[in-house]
Design an enzyme around this catalytic site. Structure first.
Site, PDB file in Angstrom:
ATOM      1  N   VAL A  44       0.848  -1.201   0.000  1.00  0.00           N
ATOM      2  CA  VAL A  44       0.000   0.000   0.000  1.00  0.00           C
ATOM      3  C   VAL A  44       0.882   1.248   0.000  1.00  0.00           C
ATOM      4  O   VAL A  44       0.631   2.223  -0.731  1.00  0.00           O
ATOM      5  CB  VAL A  44      -0.964  -0.014   1.219  1.00  0.00           C
ATOM      6  CG1 VAL A  44      -1.789   1.262   1.252  1.00  0.00           C
ATOM      7  CG2 VAL A  44      -1.869  -1.242   1.181  1.00  0.00           C
ATOM      8  N   CYS A  45       1.935   1.223   0.815  1.00  0.00           N
ATOM      9  CA  CYS A  45       2.836   2.388   0.905  1.00  0.00           C
ATOM     10  C   CYS A  45       3.462   2.695  -0.457  1.00  0.00           C
ATOM     11  O   CYS A  45       3.633   3.859  -0.825  1.00  0.00           O
ATOM     12  CB  CYS A  45       3.937   2.138   1.934  1.00  0.00           C
ATOM     13  SG  CYS A  45       3.311   1.883   3.595  1.00  0.00           S
ATOM     14  N   THR A  46       3.802   1.654  -1.201  1.00  0.00           N
ATOM     15  CA  THR A  46       4.421   1.867  -2.518  1.00  0.00           C
ATOM     16  C   THR A  46       3.460   2.650  -3.424  1.00  0.00           C
ATOM     17  O   THR A  46       3.860   3.615  -4.097  1.00  0.00           O
ATOM     18  CB  THR A  46       4.786   0.499  -3.151  1.00  0.00           C
ATOM     19  OG1 THR A  46       5.700  -0.150  -2.274  1.00  0.00           O
ATOM     20  CG2 THR A  46       5.402   0.663  -4.530  1.00  0.00           C
ATOM     21  N   GLU A  48       1.035   4.597  -2.420  1.00  0.00           N
ATOM     22  CA  GLU A  48       0.819   5.945  -1.871  1.00  0.00           C
ATOM     23  C   GLU A  48       1.951   6.904  -2.249  1.00  0.00           C
ATOM     24  O   GLU A  48       1.708   8.050  -2.642  1.00  0.00           O
ATOM     25  CB  GLU A  48       0.755   5.893  -0.337  1.00  0.00           C
ATOM     26  CG  GLU A  48      -0.535   5.381   0.220  1.00  0.00           C
ATOM     27  CD  GLU A  48      -0.697   5.736   1.685  1.00  0.00           C
ATOM     28  OE1 GLU A  48      -1.813   5.992   2.110  1.00  0.00           O
ATOM     29  OE2 GLU A  48       0.316   5.755   2.411  1.00  0.00           O
ATOM     30  N   LEU A  49       3.184   6.425  -2.094  1.00  0.00           N
ATOM     31  CA  LEU A  49       4.309   7.333  -2.364  1.00  0.00           C
ATOM     32  C   LEU A  49       4.356   7.724  -3.837  1.00  0.00           C
ATOM     33  O   LEU A  49       4.635   8.876  -4.172  1.00  0.00           O
ATOM     34  CB  LEU A  49       5.634   6.675  -1.925  1.00  0.00           C
ATOM     35  CG  LEU A  49       6.007   6.784  -0.433  1.00  0.00           C
ATOM     36  CD1 LEU A  49       6.617   8.130  -0.140  1.00  0.00           C
ATOM     37  CD2 LEU A  49       4.870   6.522   0.533  1.00  0.00           C
TER      38      LEU A  49
END
Ligand code: BEZ
Length: 211
Positions: A44-46, A48-49
């Site tokens: 998910v973080c990938t 988002e960034l």
């Protein structure tokens, strides 16, 4: 105590992917978004960034600087950046704080021990030119944020900082706004020359003044 709206955003120094930063000096009199993600090299973080990198021109249009953070070290962020580019097509174009000692995470209350006692949750702080906190948001690790919503809130904040208006549910830039209740009908006639409609005595709408 948790950081609340209207508080001065705590100043700090930290290592970032773009070198050491002193938060207030880096921000200057711009607006800023400081946001945390739980962990590098996670799905998910990938996404988002990459999404934030794609929106950098939109943040710039709003005179807003963006800075990310997790408890991973700067070196890990740097290695992860190539995955973000591969997956999303967007090169990370804003500083990411490496906070392995959780110094900034603790200062901003980004670790919620009953959710996870070491990783940051998905926090967002929007900070105004006066260094005061204008928005806080907390999302769980499993839900990627909607960064268009952050832009929408910045549009609303920047508008309401200038005019005696508020913005209704689901408002988007360009749509009608609400005249705040401290403004009399008489005063509203001069402040909002395009007129207003009183749907109720306490709910008066007018075209967005700067649009
Ligand atoms: C993610 O970004 O996918 C993630 C990160 C930490 C915990 C759970 C999910």
């Amino acid at each position: 105590m948790a950081i609340q709206l209207g508080d001065v955003a705590p100043d700090f120094t930290a290592d970032t992917t773009q070198g050491p930063v002193s938060f207030h000096a880096w921000k200057g009199d711009s607006w800023a978004v400081l946001f945390s993600h739980p962990k590098d090299f996670t799905p998910v973080c990938t996404t988002e960034l990459g999404a934030v990198a794609a929106l950098k021109p939109e943040f710039e249009k709003r005179n807003t600087k963006v800075m990310g953070l997790s408890v991973d070290p700067v070196e890990s962020h740097r290695q992860w950046e190539s995955d973000i580019k591969d997956v999303t097509g967007n090169a990370v174009n804003f500083p990411m704080i490496g906070d392995p000692e959780s110094k900034v995470a603790k200062l901003y209350g980004m670790i919620h021990p009953n959710a996870n006692d070491t990783l940051t949750v998905r926090s967002v702080f929007v900070v105004g030119p006066d260094h005061k906190v204008k928005l806080t948001l907390t999302y769980p690790a499993s839900t990627g944020r909607n960064f268009q919503e952050i832009l929408r809130v910045i549009d609303s904040l920047q508008l309401t900082a200038k005019y005696a208006v508020a913005t209704p549910a689901d408002w988007k830039d360009g749509q009608d706004v609400i005249i705040t209740n401290g403004v009399s009908d008489e005063d509203a006639k001069t402040r909002f020359p395009r007129g207003f409609e009183a749907k109720k005595p306490y709910l008066r709408v007018t075209p967005q003044p700067n649009h």
